[in-house]
Motif scaffolding. Structure first.
Motif, PDB file in Angstrom:
ATOM      1  N   GLN A 187       5.046  44.598 -28.288  1.00  0.00           N
ATOM      2  CA  GLN A 187       6.125  44.919 -29.228  1.00  0.00           C
ATOM      3  C   GLN A 187       5.585  45.657 -30.452  1.00  0.00           C
ATOM      4  OE1 GLN A 187       8.141  41.424 -30.671  1.00  0.00           O
ATOM      5  NE2 GLN A 187       9.524  42.573 -32.003  1.00  0.00           N
ATOM      6  N   ALA A 188       4.457  45.188 -30.970  1.00  0.00           N
ATOM      7  CA  ALA A 188       3.880  45.804 -32.166  1.00  0.00           C
ATOM      8  C   ALA A 188       3.403  47.221 -31.881  1.00  0.00           C
ATOM      9  CB  ALA A 188       2.720  44.951 -32.686  1.00  0.00           C
ATOM     10  N   MET A 189       2.783  47.454 -30.724  1.00  0.00           N
ATOM     11  CA  MET A 189       2.267  48.786 -30.412  1.00  0.00           C
ATOM     12  C   MET A 189       3.392  49.781 -30.120  1.00  0.00           C
ATOM     13  SD  MET A 189      -0.895  48.765 -31.027  1.00  0.00           S
ATOM     14  CE  MET A 189      -0.387  47.645 -32.362  1.00  0.00           C
ATOM     15  N   ASP A 190       4.505  49.309 -29.597  1.00  0.00           N
ATOM     16  CA  ASP A 190       5.659  50.202 -29.442  1.00  0.00           C
ATOM     17  C   ASP A 190       6.143  50.685 -30.811  1.00  0.00           C
ATOM     18  OD1 ASP A 190       5.688  50.071 -26.681  1.00  0.00           O
ATOM     19  OD2 ASP A 190       7.117  48.415 -26.601  1.00  0.00           O
ATOM     20  N   LYS A 191       6.174  49.765 -31.773  1.00  0.00           N
ATOM     21  CA  LYS A 191       6.545  50.151 -33.144  1.00  0.00           C
ATOM     22  C   LYS A 191       5.500  51.092 -33.733  1.00  0.00           C
ATOM     23  CE  LYS A 191      10.235  47.495 -33.607  1.00  0.00           C
ATOM     24  NZ  LYS A 191      11.609  48.063 -33.820  1.00  0.00           N
ATOM     25  N   ALA A 192       4.221  50.816 -33.447  1.00  0.00           N
ATOM     26  CA  ALA A 192       3.147  51.646 -33.979  1.00  0.00           C
ATOM     27  C   ALA A 192       3.238  53.075 -33.452  1.00  0.00           C
ATOM     28  CB  ALA A 192       1.794  51.037 -33.619  1.00  0.00           C
ATOM     29  N   LEU A 193       3.629  53.225 -32.203  1.00  0.00           N
ATOM     30  CA  LEU A 193       3.797  54.574 -31.639  1.00  0.00           C
ATOM     31  C   LEU A 193       4.860  55.356 -32.392  1.00  0.00           C
ATOM     32  CD1 LEU A 193       3.568  53.811 -27.826  1.00  0.00           C
ATOM     33  CD2 LEU A 193       2.046  55.304 -29.107  1.00  0.00           C
ATOM     34  N   HIS A 194       5.957  54.695 -32.718  1.00  0.00           N
ATOM     35  CA  HIS A 194       7.007  55.376 -33.489  1.00  0.00           C
ATOM     36  C   HIS A 194       6.513  55.748 -34.886  1.00  0.00           C
ATOM     37  CE1 HIS A 194      10.285  55.024 -30.633  1.00  0.00           C
ATOM     38  NE2 HIS A 194       9.974  53.753 -30.435  1.00  0.00           N
ATOM     39  N   VAL A 195       5.705  54.862 -35.491  1.00  0.00           N
ATOM     40  CA  VAL A 195       5.150  55.161 -36.811  1.00  0.00           C
ATOM     41  C   VAL A 195       4.283  56.411 -36.745  1.00  0.00           C
ATOM     42  CG1 VAL A 195       3.540  54.370 -38.580  1.00  0.00           C
ATOM     43  CG2 VAL A 195       5.241  52.789 -37.661  1.00  0.00           C
ATOM     44  N   MET A 196       3.384  56.481 -35.744  1.00  0.00           N
ATOM     45  CA  MET A 196       2.480  57.621 -35.643  1.00  0.00           C
ATOM     46  C   MET A 196       3.232  58.902 -35.283  1.00  0.00           C
ATOM     47  SD  MET A 196      -0.264  56.420 -36.671  1.00  0.00           S
ATOM     48  CE  MET A 196      -1.115  57.993 -36.502  1.00  0.00           C
ATOM     49  N   ALA A 197       4.302  58.788 -34.524  1.00  0.00           N
ATOM     50  CA  ALA A 197       5.109  59.971 -34.224  1.00  0.00           C
ATOM     51  C   ALA A 197       5.748  60.513 -35.498  1.00  0.00           C
ATOM     52  CB  ALA A 197       6.183  59.629 -33.187  1.00  0.00           C
ATOM     53  N   SER A 198       6.222  59.617 -36.357  1.00  0.00           N
ATOM     54  CA  SER A 198       6.814  60.051 -37.629  1.00  0.00           C
ATOM     55  C   SER A 198       5.758  60.656 -38.543  1.00  0.00           C
ATOM     56  CB  SER A 198       7.486  58.862 -38.320  1.00  0.00           C
ATOM     57  OG  SER A 198       8.553  58.359 -37.542  1.00  0.00           O
ATOM     58  N   VAL A 199       4.561  60.072 -38.552  1.00  0.00           N
ATOM     59  CA  VAL A 199       3.467  60.629 -39.361  1.00  0.00           C
ATOM     60  C   VAL A 199       3.121  62.029 -38.878  1.00  0.00           C
ATOM     61  CG1 VAL A 199       1.015  60.389 -39.913  1.00  0.00           C
ATOM     62  CG2 VAL A 199       2.518  58.387 -40.009  1.00  0.00           C
ATOM     63  N   PRO A 242      15.320  55.593   5.050  1.00  0.00           N
ATOM     64  CA  PRO A 242      15.569  55.934   3.643  1.00  0.00           C
ATOM     65  C   PRO A 242      14.518  56.917   3.135  1.00  0.00           C
ATOM     66  CG  PRO A 242      14.595  53.754   3.824  1.00  0.00           C
ATOM     67  CD  PRO A 242      14.917  54.185   5.224  1.00  0.00           C
ATOM     68  N   LEU A 243      14.941  57.787   2.223  1.00  0.00           N
ATOM     69  CA  LEU A 243      14.005  58.704   1.589  1.00  0.00           C
ATOM     70  C   LEU A 243      13.171  57.945   0.559  1.00  0.00           C
ATOM     71  CD1 LEU A 243      16.363  61.772   0.988  1.00  0.00           C
ATOM     72  CD2 LEU A 243      14.744  61.442   2.861  1.00  0.00           C
ATOM     73  N   GLN A 244      11.949  58.396   0.365  1.00  0.00           N
ATOM     74  CA  GLN A 244      11.083  57.803  -0.654  1.00  0.00           C
ATOM     75  C   GLN A 244      11.046  58.718  -1.867  1.00  0.00           C
ATOM     76  OE1 GLN A 244       9.809  55.569  -2.697  1.00  0.00           O
ATOM     77  NE2 GLN A 244       9.041  54.548  -0.868  1.00  0.00           N
ATOM     78  N   ARG A 245      11.025  58.117  -3.048  1.00  0.00           N
ATOM     79  CA  ARG A 245      11.080  58.876  -4.290  1.00  0.00           C
ATOM     80  C   ARG A 245       9.728  58.951  -4.966  1.00  0.00           C
ATOM     81  NH1 ARG A 245      16.294  55.329  -6.121  1.00  0.00           N
ATOM     82  NH2 ARG A 245      17.954  56.800  -5.539  1.00  0.00           N
ATOM     83  N   ILE A 246       9.420  60.125  -5.495  1.00  0.00           N
ATOM     84  CA  ILE A 246       8.338  60.268  -6.465  1.00  0.00           C
ATOM     85  C   ILE A 246       8.990  60.270  -7.838  1.00  0.00           C
ATOM     86  CG2 ILE A 246       6.541  61.775  -7.377  1.00  0.00           C
ATOM     87  CD1 ILE A 246       6.004  62.764  -4.598  1.00  0.00           C
ATOM     88  N   VAL A 247       8.481  59.436  -8.731  1.00  0.00           N
ATOM     89  CA  VAL A 247       9.109  59.267 -10.040  1.00  0.00           C
ATOM     90  C   VAL A 247       8.088  59.431 -11.153  1.00  0.00           C
ATOM     91  CG1 VAL A 247      10.838  57.689  -9.095  1.00  0.00           C
ATOM     92  CG2 VAL A 247       8.746  56.758 -10.111  1.00  0.00           C
ATOM     93  N   LEU A 248       8.596  59.782 -12.322  1.00  0.00           N
ATOM     94  CA  LEU A 248       7.823  59.678 -13.557  1.00  0.00           C
ATOM     95  C   LEU A 248       8.343  58.442 -14.271  1.00  0.00           C
ATOM     96  CD1 LEU A 248       5.689  61.022 -15.420  1.00  0.00           C
ATOM     97  CD2 LEU A 248       7.605  62.000 -16.676  1.00  0.00           C
ATOM     98  N   ALA A 249       7.497  57.436 -14.416  1.00  0.00           N
ATOM     99  CA  ALA A 249       7.889  56.153 -14.991  1.00  0.00           C
ATOM    100  C   ALA A 249       7.239  55.976 -16.346  1.00  0.00           C
ATOM    101  CB  ALA A 249       7.486  55.008 -14.060  1.00  0.00           C
ATOM    102  N   GLN A 250       7.984  55.388 -17.261  1.00  0.00           N
ATOM    103  CA  GLN A 250       7.428  55.101 -18.574  1.00  0.00           C
ATOM    104  C   GLN A 250       8.124  53.877 -19.154  1.00  0.00           C
ATOM    105  OE1 GLN A 250       8.936  58.455 -18.237  1.00  0.00           O
ATOM    106  NE2 GLN A 250      10.904  57.443 -18.546  1.00  0.00           N
ATOM    107  N   PRO A 251       7.432  53.111 -20.019  1.00  0.00           N
ATOM    108  CA  PRO A 251       8.089  51.996 -20.699  1.00  0.00           C
ATOM    109  C   PRO A 251       9.297  52.495 -21.481  1.00  0.00           C
ATOM    110  CG  PRO A 251       5.712  51.907 -21.015  1.00  0.00           C
ATOM    111  CD  PRO A 251       6.006  53.236 -20.386  1.00  0.00           C
ATOM    112  N   ARG A 252      10.360  51.720 -21.482  1.00  0.00           N
ATOM    113  CA  ARG A 252      11.590  52.151 -22.157  1.00  0.00           C
ATOM    114  C   ARG A 252      11.347  52.502 -23.629  1.00  0.00           C
ATOM    115  NH1 ARG A 252      16.177  51.353 -19.205  1.00  0.00           N
ATOM    116  NH2 ARG A 252      16.036  49.921 -17.446  1.00  0.00           N
ATOM    117  N   ALA A 253      10.440  51.767 -24.250  1.00  0.00           N
ATOM    118  CA  ALA A 253      10.193  51.994 -25.677  1.00  0.00           C
ATOM    119  C   ALA A 253       9.595  53.370 -25.941  1.00  0.00           C
ATOM    120  CB  ALA A 253       9.273  50.916 -26.230  1.00  0.00           C
TER     121      ALA A 253
END
Length: 313
Positions: free
Chosen positions: A66-78, A266-277
């Motif tokens: 949780q803290a590092m997700d917030k930290a990423l937003h801080v560094m993006a703003s910086v 069924p078809l198989q998918r290739i995806v780009l996955a990322q944490p929602r945050a």
């Protein structure tokens, strides 16, 4: 003590590398300096961010994620503030990208070349993993994004579908079934089946047979996709696969026969996955845009590319 950008940069570097020593090398500072920054940050926040395991690096605690997700937003703003006066829309920063190890050689080089041409200031660090490690690294926040099949992904992940692949039969070039335009799963059951023993992979392919009431009896397993292709090409059995690289030959130059499977699968998918945050990260957005473009323009595996708005929860 107040939290400084130094504390945040050190914590994010440790998160990305999963190792204090490697984080220190990346930041070009000493290991004790990084350790001290982590201790000071945890003392200020009043909770533990990382679980330290001797010889096994560090992993984020639930609070740490949780803290590092917030930290990423801080560094993006910086970063946005630092480049406020830039005349262009230069995008820069570090992105940690995981990729399923069998896809990486066929997809990443050209995809990343296009990304580098479009955003030369972006730095992408690549980590190749099996399905189980991709799930673990996405779940603990080590990766910003991962390119993989839609297998075994953890909860709390946002996925963008890049393409859909149909399963095919992989045969020795002179195999009797190679004379057919299509091959059924029942026909494949009459021959030794070579599976890849990666997490989720062999079970997935066996489930395709079981769905049609079939149970292959003569099985052999190998870890890598390329060894699977080599064994098939040299007459050790047949296989079912999704990935199809350029040139239907194994590493040792032996020819392979590729045939569609007659049964509905069924078809198989290739995806780009990322944490929602991290879905709104400019770096991840740039990667997603480039990946959609590359998969849309390169029908290498016989895939059906998805549109730019294709996504999964």
């Amino acid at each position: 003590m107040k939290i400084s950008l130094r504390h945040i940069r050190c914590a994010l570097a440790v998160t990305r590398h999963g190792n204090i020593t490697q984080a220190a090398e990346h930041l070009n500072v000493s290991q004790p300096a990084v350790s001290a920054a982590l201790n000071e940050l945890e003392e200020h926040l009043g909770q533990v961010l990382f679980v330290r395991q001797r010889g096994q690096g560090v992993t984020l605690t639930p609070f740490g994620r949780q803290a590092m997700d917030k930290a990423l937003h801080v560094m993006a703003s910086v970063h946005e503030f630092e480049h406020l006066a830039d005349s262009g829309n230069t995008l820069s920063g570090d992105l940690m990208l995981g990729c399923f190890e069998d896809l990486a050689p066929y997809c990443l080089p050209q995809l990343l070349r296009g990304l580098k041409e479009r955003h030369p200031a972006m730095a992408v660090t690549i980590r190749e993993y099996g399905f189980d490690q991709i799930s673990k690294q996405l779940g603990n926040g080590t990766l910003d994004a991962a390119l993989s099949y839609d297998l075994g992904l953890p909860e709390g992940i946002q996925s963008t579908v890049l393409c859909e692949l149909a399963a095919y039969a992989l045969l020795p070039a002179e195999h009797p079934l190679a004379r057919h335009s299509k091959v059924s799963l029942r026909q494949l059951c009459d021959h030794p089946l070579v599976l890849t023993e990666q997490a989720y992979s062999s079970q997935h392919f066996l489930d395709l047979f079981r769905f049609h009431g079939l149970q292959p009896r003569n099985l052999s397993k190998t870890y890598s996709f390329e060894l699977q292709r080599g064994l098939v090409a040299n007459g050790f059995g047949v296989a079912v696969a999704y990935t199809r690289p350029f040139g239907d030959h194994s590493y040792d130059g032996q020819p392979l026969a590729i045939r569609p499977i007659a049964d509905p699968l069924p078809l198989q998918r290739i995806v780009l996955a990322q944490p929602r945050a991290r879905c709104d990260s400019p770096l991840v957005n740039a990667l997603r845009e480039q990946a959609l473009q590359w998969f849309g323009e390169n029908p290498v595996f016989g895939w059906r590319a998805k549109g730019p708005d294709a996504s999964l929860s």
